[in-house]
Design a protein around this motif. Structure first.
Motif, PDB file in Angstrom:
ATOM      1  N   ALA A   1       0.823  -1.214   0.000  1.00  0.00           N
ATOM      2  CA  ALA A   1       0.000   0.000   0.000  1.00  0.00           C
ATOM      3  C   ALA A   1       0.854   1.260   0.000  1.00  0.00           C
ATOM      4  O   ALA A   1       0.572   2.214  -0.724  1.00  0.00           O
ATOM      5  N   LYS A   2       1.929   1.265   0.796  1.00  0.00           N
ATOM      6  CA  LYS A   2       2.752   2.471   0.948  1.00  0.00           C
ATOM      7  C   LYS A   2       3.544   2.805  -0.308  1.00  0.00           C
ATOM      8  O   LYS A   2       3.818   3.982  -0.583  1.00  0.00           O
ATOM      9  N   ILE A   3       3.924   1.800  -1.089  1.00  0.00           N
ATOM     10  CA  ILE A   3       4.726   2.063  -2.286  1.00  0.00           C
ATOM     11  C   ILE A   3       3.890   2.001  -3.569  1.00  0.00           C
ATOM     12  O   ILE A   3       4.196   2.681  -4.546  1.00  0.00           O
ATOM     13  N   GLY A   4       2.813   1.199  -3.557  1.00  0.00           N
ATOM     14  CA  GLY A   4       2.030   0.990  -4.776  1.00  0.00           C
ATOM     15  C   GLY A   4       1.229   2.210  -5.210  1.00  0.00           C
ATOM     16  O   GLY A   4       1.174   2.528  -6.409  1.00  0.00           O
ATOM     17  N   ILE A   5       0.625   2.934  -4.263  1.00  0.00           N
ATOM     18  CA  ILE A   5      -0.202   4.096  -4.607  1.00  0.00           C
ATOM     19  C   ILE A   5       0.645   5.232  -5.186  1.00  0.00           C
ATOM     20  O   ILE A   5       0.342   5.748  -6.273  1.00  0.00           O
ATOM     21  N   PRO A   6       1.744   5.663  -4.516  1.00  0.00           N
ATOM     22  CA  PRO A   6       2.595   6.677  -5.157  1.00  0.00           C
ATOM     23  C   PRO A   6       3.240   6.171  -6.445  1.00  0.00           C
ATOM     24  O   PRO A   6       3.487   6.939  -7.370  1.00  0.00           O
ATOM     25  N   GLY A   7       3.476   4.866  -6.515  1.00  0.00           N
ATOM     26  CA  GLY A   7       4.019   4.287  -7.744  1.00  0.00           C
ATOM     27  C   GLY A   7       3.064   4.462  -8.910  1.00  0.00           C
ATOM     28  O   GLY A   7       3.490   4.739 -10.040  1.00  0.00           O
ATOM     29  N   ALA A   8       1.773   4.301  -8.647  1.00  0.00           N
ATOM     30  CA  ALA A   8       0.772   4.490  -9.699  1.00  0.00           C
ATOM     31  C   ALA A   8       0.748   5.940 -10.180  1.00  0.00           C
ATOM     32  O   ALA A   8       0.629   6.207 -11.378  1.00  0.00           O
ATOM     33  N   VAL A   9       0.888   6.884  -9.256  1.00  0.00           N
ATOM     34  CA  VAL A   9       0.920   8.304  -9.627  1.00  0.00           C
ATOM     35  C   VAL A   9       2.132   8.585 -10.522  1.00  0.00           C
ATOM     36  O   VAL A   9       2.026   9.245 -11.559  1.00  0.00           O
ATOM     37  N   GLY A  10       3.296   8.082 -10.115  1.00  0.00           N
ATOM     38  CA  GLY A  10       4.507   8.278 -10.908  1.00  0.00           C
ATOM     39  C   GLY A  10       4.420   7.619 -12.269  1.00  0.00           C
ATOM     40  O   GLY A  10       4.893   8.165 -13.274  1.00  0.00           O
ATOM     41  N   ALA A  11       3.789   6.454 -12.335  1.00  0.00           N
ATOM     42  CA  ALA A  11       3.663   5.724 -13.599  1.00  0.00           C
ATOM     43  C   ALA A  11       2.769   6.481 -14.580  1.00  0.00           C
ATOM     44  O   ALA A  11       3.071   6.562 -15.779  1.00  0.00           O
ATOM     45  N   PHE A  12       1.681   7.037 -14.088  1.00  0.00           N
ATOM     46  CA  PHE A  12       0.784   7.808 -14.958  1.00  0.00           C
ATOM     47  C   PHE A  12       1.502   9.036 -15.513  1.00  0.00           C
ATOM     48  O   PHE A  12       1.403   9.354 -16.701  1.00  0.00           O
ATOM     49  N   ALA A  13       2.263   9.710 -14.653  1.00  0.00           N
ATOM     50  CA  ALA A  13       3.027  10.885 -15.091  1.00  0.00           C
ATOM     51  C   ALA A  13       4.072  10.497 -16.128  1.00  0.00           C
ATOM     52  O   ALA A  13       4.262  11.195 -17.135  1.00  0.00           O
ATOM     53  N   GLY A  14       4.766   9.381 -15.909  1.00  0.00           N
ATOM     54  CA  GLY A  14       5.783   8.925 -16.855  1.00  0.00           C
ATOM     55  C   GLY A  14       5.191   8.543 -18.199  1.00  0.00           C
ATOM     56  O   GLY A  14       5.775   8.827 -19.257  1.00  0.00           O
TER      57      GLY A  14
END
Length: 305
Positions: free
Chosen positions: A74-87
């Motif tokens: 949960a702690k890494i997956g949610i910000p990871g999704a934000v970064g992935a969309f931006a990338g």
């Protein structure tokens, strides 16, 4: 048909590696797609669409074998999704001529990291049991997600070594948690690419082939994570990624190297790669011998009558 079978085999092999190391499915698959001339954004989109299915099956398999820490997911997956969309949005707006060498540079850097990390260090195991805090996992997820989308892979190569380097989570749970959280990253990246480039540029037959191979391999990899020597596997995969992306760069408009230069560079890479794998095999065997000797030394002596 032959290309689809090849892609399915690549998906199978890449997922076996990813499920065992916690990295390299996207990097390996994207490298192949670029090598056969796929548009960089379309290549990353294809891989991430396939990863929606492979990460779902992989996460479920790792959960079944007790390899997942849901707090870390949960702690890494949610910000990871934000970064992935931006990338994904960023890569979709680059021209093909610019994006291809940029992506190859990112993949090359990740390949060098994988090769050196696993050849020299293996897997760190100190500080087990200490909590992984949100202030560490949130920025890590953002960076890893962005790199994953722009490079067609990178969630594992960035996230897995960082968590392993902290020494706070045992390797199998690090790998299982990274693989499971990648499901969120794959969904976000896929949405970003579909918005950015549309679905017309994506070959869904290729998505299906990569997905089929990955789904077959996912449960096997979750079981193998306890048995395959990651040090040797990491060295082998790192070399493949380096060689393929150096080839792309040398042929790009940025460098446009002559045949003599290219083949000389390839020869140096082959020699260095072979030396790295050989060193990893010897180091792995030495570690096993040392561990066996330690067990023998710790055994109590039989009582004397």
């Amino acid at each position: 048909m032959r290309k689809l079978v090849l892609l399915a085999l690549v998906g199978l092999g890449a997922q076996l590696v990813d499920g065992s190391l916690g990295m390299a499915y996207g990097v390996t698959s994207t490298t192949l797609l670029l090598a056969i001339g796929t548009n960089p954004a379309a290549a990353s989109a294809t891989v991430h669409l396939a990863e929606i299915g492979t990460t779902l099956v992989s996460g479920a398999s790792h959960w079944r074998f007790g390899n997942v820490d849901w707090k870390v997911v949960a702690k890494i997956g949610i910000p990871g999704a934000v970064g992935a969309f931006a990338g994904a949005t960023f890569l979709s707006n680059l021209s093909t001529e610019t994006a291809a060498p940029v992506m190859s540079l990112i993949l090359l850097a990740l390949g060098l990291y994988i090769l050196t990390r696993f050849t020299i260090s293996g897997l760190p195991k100190g500080n087990l049991g200490k909590p992984l805090r949100k202030r560490f996992l949130t920025p890590l997820g953002l960076v890893a997600g962005f790199v994953d989308s722009t490079g067609g892979g990178g969630w594992g190569p960035v996230g897995t070594p960082a968590i392993l380097a902290s020494g706070r989570l045992e390797p199998r749970k690090t790998i299982g948690s990274i693989d499971t959280s990648e499901f969120l990253v794959a969904i976000a990246a896929s949405i970003g690419f579909i918005i950015g480039i549309g679905s017309e540029q994506i070959n869904f037959a290729w998505v299906g082939a990569l997905l089929a191979g990955g789904v077959i391999a996912a449960p096997i990899a979750a079981w193998l994570v306890r048995h395959v020597p990651p040090r040797v596997l990491g060295s082998a995969v790192g070399g493949v990624i380096i060689l393929t992306n150096v080839r792309t760069l040398l042929r790009s408009d940025w460098i446009d190297a002559s045949d003599g230069v290219r083949y000389s560079v390839y020869a140096v890479i082959w020699v260095a790669w072979a030396a790295a794998v050989t060193y990893s095999v010897r180091a792995y065997r030495a570690e096993n011998r040392a561990a066996a000797a330690s067990v023998v030394a710790d055994e109590p002596e039989p009582a004397r009558v």
